[in-house]
Design a protein around this motif. Sequence first.
Motif, PDB file in Angstrom:
ATOM      1  N   GLN A 267      52.355  39.737  40.010  1.00  0.00           N
ATOM      2  CA  GLN A 267      51.652  40.278  38.839  1.00  0.00           C
ATOM      3  C   GLN A 267      50.177  39.928  38.845  1.00  0.00           C
ATOM      4  O   GLN A 267      49.332  40.713  38.427  1.00  0.00           O
ATOM      5  N   ALA A 268      49.843  38.723  39.316  1.00  0.00           N
ATOM      6  CA  ALA A 268      48.436  38.306  39.351  1.00  0.00           C
ATOM      7  C   ALA A 268      47.636  39.203  40.295  1.00  0.00           C
ATOM      8  O   ALA A 268      46.517  39.619  39.976  1.00  0.00           O
ATOM      9  N   GLY A 269      48.208  39.499  41.468  1.00  0.00           N
ATOM     10  CA  GLY A 269      47.513  40.387  42.400  1.00  0.00           C
ATOM     11  C   GLY A 269      47.334  41.774  41.839  1.00  0.00           C
ATOM     12  O   GLY A 269      46.286  42.411  42.035  1.00  0.00           O
ATOM     13  N   LEU A 270      48.357  42.269  41.124  1.00  0.00           N
ATOM     14  CA  LEU A 270      48.229  43.562  40.452  1.00  0.00           C
ATOM     15  C   LEU A 270      47.082  43.524  39.449  1.00  0.00           C
ATOM     16  O   LEU A 270      46.282  44.464  39.354  1.00  0.00           O
ATOM     17  N   GLY A 271      46.998  42.424  38.708  1.00  0.00           N
ATOM     18  CA  GLY A 271      45.914  42.281  37.745  1.00  0.00           C
ATOM     19  C   GLY A 271      44.548  42.285  38.403  1.00  0.00           C
ATOM     20  O   GLY A 271      43.601  42.903  37.915  1.00  0.00           O
ATOM     21  N   ALA A 275      41.786  45.058  37.713  1.00  0.00           N
ATOM     22  CA  ALA A 275      40.529  44.570  37.149  1.00  0.00           C
ATOM     23  C   ALA A 275      39.342  44.921  38.038  1.00  0.00           C
ATOM     24  O   ALA A 275      38.235  45.152  37.539  1.00  0.00           O
ATOM     25  N   SER A 276      39.543  44.987  39.345  1.00  0.00           N
ATOM     26  CA  SER A 276      38.449  45.323  40.254  1.00  0.00           C
ATOM     27  C   SER A 276      37.956  46.744  40.016  1.00  0.00           C
ATOM     28  O   SER A 276      36.742  46.999  39.942  1.00  0.00           O
ATOM     29  N   ARG A 318      44.310  46.780  54.261  1.00  0.00           N
ATOM     30  CA  ARG A 318      45.511  45.970  54.063  1.00  0.00           C
ATOM     31  C   ARG A 318      45.174  44.527  53.689  1.00  0.00           C
ATOM     32  O   ARG A 318      46.052  43.672  53.623  1.00  0.00           O
ATOM     33  N   THR A 319      43.913  44.235  53.432  1.00  0.00           N
ATOM     34  CA  THR A 319      43.474  42.895  53.015  1.00  0.00           C
ATOM     35  C   THR A 319      43.070  42.952  51.554  1.00  0.00           C
ATOM     36  O   THR A 319      42.204  43.758  51.183  1.00  0.00           O
ATOM     37  N   LEU A 320      43.683  42.097  50.721  1.00  0.00           N
ATOM     38  CA  LEU A 320      43.483  42.190  49.276  1.00  0.00           C
ATOM     39  C   LEU A 320      42.019  42.037  48.853  1.00  0.00           C
ATOM     40  O   LEU A 320      41.534  42.861  48.066  1.00  0.00           O
ATOM     41  N   MET A 324      39.858  44.926  46.917  1.00  0.00           N
ATOM     42  CA  MET A 324      39.234  44.724  45.605  1.00  0.00           C
ATOM     43  C   MET A 324      37.771  45.165  45.619  1.00  0.00           C
ATOM     44  O   MET A 324      37.303  45.821  44.685  1.00  0.00           O
ATOM     45  N   ALA A 325      37.056  44.827  46.689  1.00  0.00           N
ATOM     46  CA  ALA A 325      35.647  45.245  46.786  1.00  0.00           C
ATOM     47  C   ALA A 325      35.541  46.766  46.854  1.00  0.00           C
ATOM     48  O   ALA A 325      34.647  47.367  46.227  1.00  0.00           O
ATOM     49  N   CYS A 326      36.442  47.386  47.583  1.00  0.00           N
ATOM     50  CA  CYS A 326      36.444  48.845  47.687  1.00  0.00           C
ATOM     51  C   CYS A 326      36.724  49.483  46.337  1.00  0.00           C
ATOM     52  O   CYS A 326      36.104  50.496  45.966  1.00  0.00           O
ATOM     53  N   LEU A 327      37.640  48.883  45.568  1.00  0.00           N
ATOM     54  CA  LEU A 327      37.965  49.418  44.252  1.00  0.00           C
ATOM     55  C   LEU A 327      36.803  49.267  43.273  1.00  0.00           C
ATOM     56  O   LEU A 327      36.629  50.096  42.383  1.00  0.00           O
TER      57      LEU A 327
END
Length: 420
Positions: A267-271, A275-276, A318-320, A324-327
Amino acid sequence: MSRSARASALAPFSIRSYRFQWPSDLLTSWAFEVENLVLGWYILTETGSVLLLTVLASLNYAGTLVAPVFGMIGDRIGHRDLLAMMRFAYTALASTIMTLALTGHLAPLYVMIIVAVMGLIRPSDLGIRGALLADIMPPERLVGAISVSRTTQDSARIAGALTGTGLFAAFGIGFAYMAIACLYLTSAILMVCMGRPAKHYGAAGHSGDDWPAPSLLRDLKEGIVHAWSGPGMGAALCVAFLANLTAFPFTNGLLPYVANEIFHTDQAGLGYLSASFALGSLIGSITLSLVGGVRIARLLVGATLAWYAMLLVFVEIRTLPVAMACLVLAGIAQSLSMISAAVILMRTASAHLRGRVMGVRMMVIYGLPLGLLAAGSLIGLIGYTATGTLYAASGLLSMMAIALLWRADLWPLHAPANAR
């Protein structure tokens, strides 16, 4: 930040009604985001089905097809009164899920039913709040006001992503929904406290109590025709439909699947992922609220193309942290694109038809459930990466076609949609 930039960003708050609408919209948006993530994670973990996850997300947008009707009702009874009633309805539905969860009776089927009811109402919220904003805001402040209002969605998505999944993980869905119901209730009370606009533009020739069926149909048709007839309005609506069909599915309803199956996070990773994207959107909203003299139609074209380019990259990652930076970058482009579309519609729409025009704008969101359902099936057939590449590439090519077809409305500096 310069003093003039601060003044530009804060100028909408000099309007008393806006000081009530903005926090009401903020709390509603916060509740929406928490609810989306909590229910998405609940369905995915309870059923393990990405198809049911896309069905759940699609149900949230069932009401997009009747959004012009809500807009017409808002034009007649007042956009402020309609928003207040809608937000009291959200409170009642959220309280139902809370009660079922706390008593141990919640099941995926009940969630689907309640979300389907909510989905008949909720898609119209954004359009009605936009029409209300145009009612209370002087025309020269409209771009800044829409940009600042957009921060209610962006900041709420950041906060909702980080706190909603945390509430769910720590206390369970029942207590998470207790917070959601309180947010909806407070937003409804703030809307009631907001004064009605000094001048309400009702449908010409009809009072709010005189609703003969032929008049209703005529007014609805008038609004739909008007929404497609103004300079650049057809292009703005097509861009909105295209984005909902091919771009938003991967940063909206499918994000729990992406977090769980692609990045193997909780869930934290989804958040963090949600958020990104919201952080980038917030950056875009704030930037546009501070910058004046933007050629809005040109910005619509450029930002939408950039958005699809970033999605092409995102589906390969495939790297979180890199995702996030891309998002963040995709969120910036998305914000600039969607604000530009809203400004074109609000600038061009006749005052007494704003609710119906924004209702048509919300109706094109129906592209999102269509895109979600198709993506859910395609991922099972050809995989996530191929589906994402297909969506982003087709969106990029379609946006180029829209820019070419409406080039006379979108590109010349003298075009009404590019007015400063």
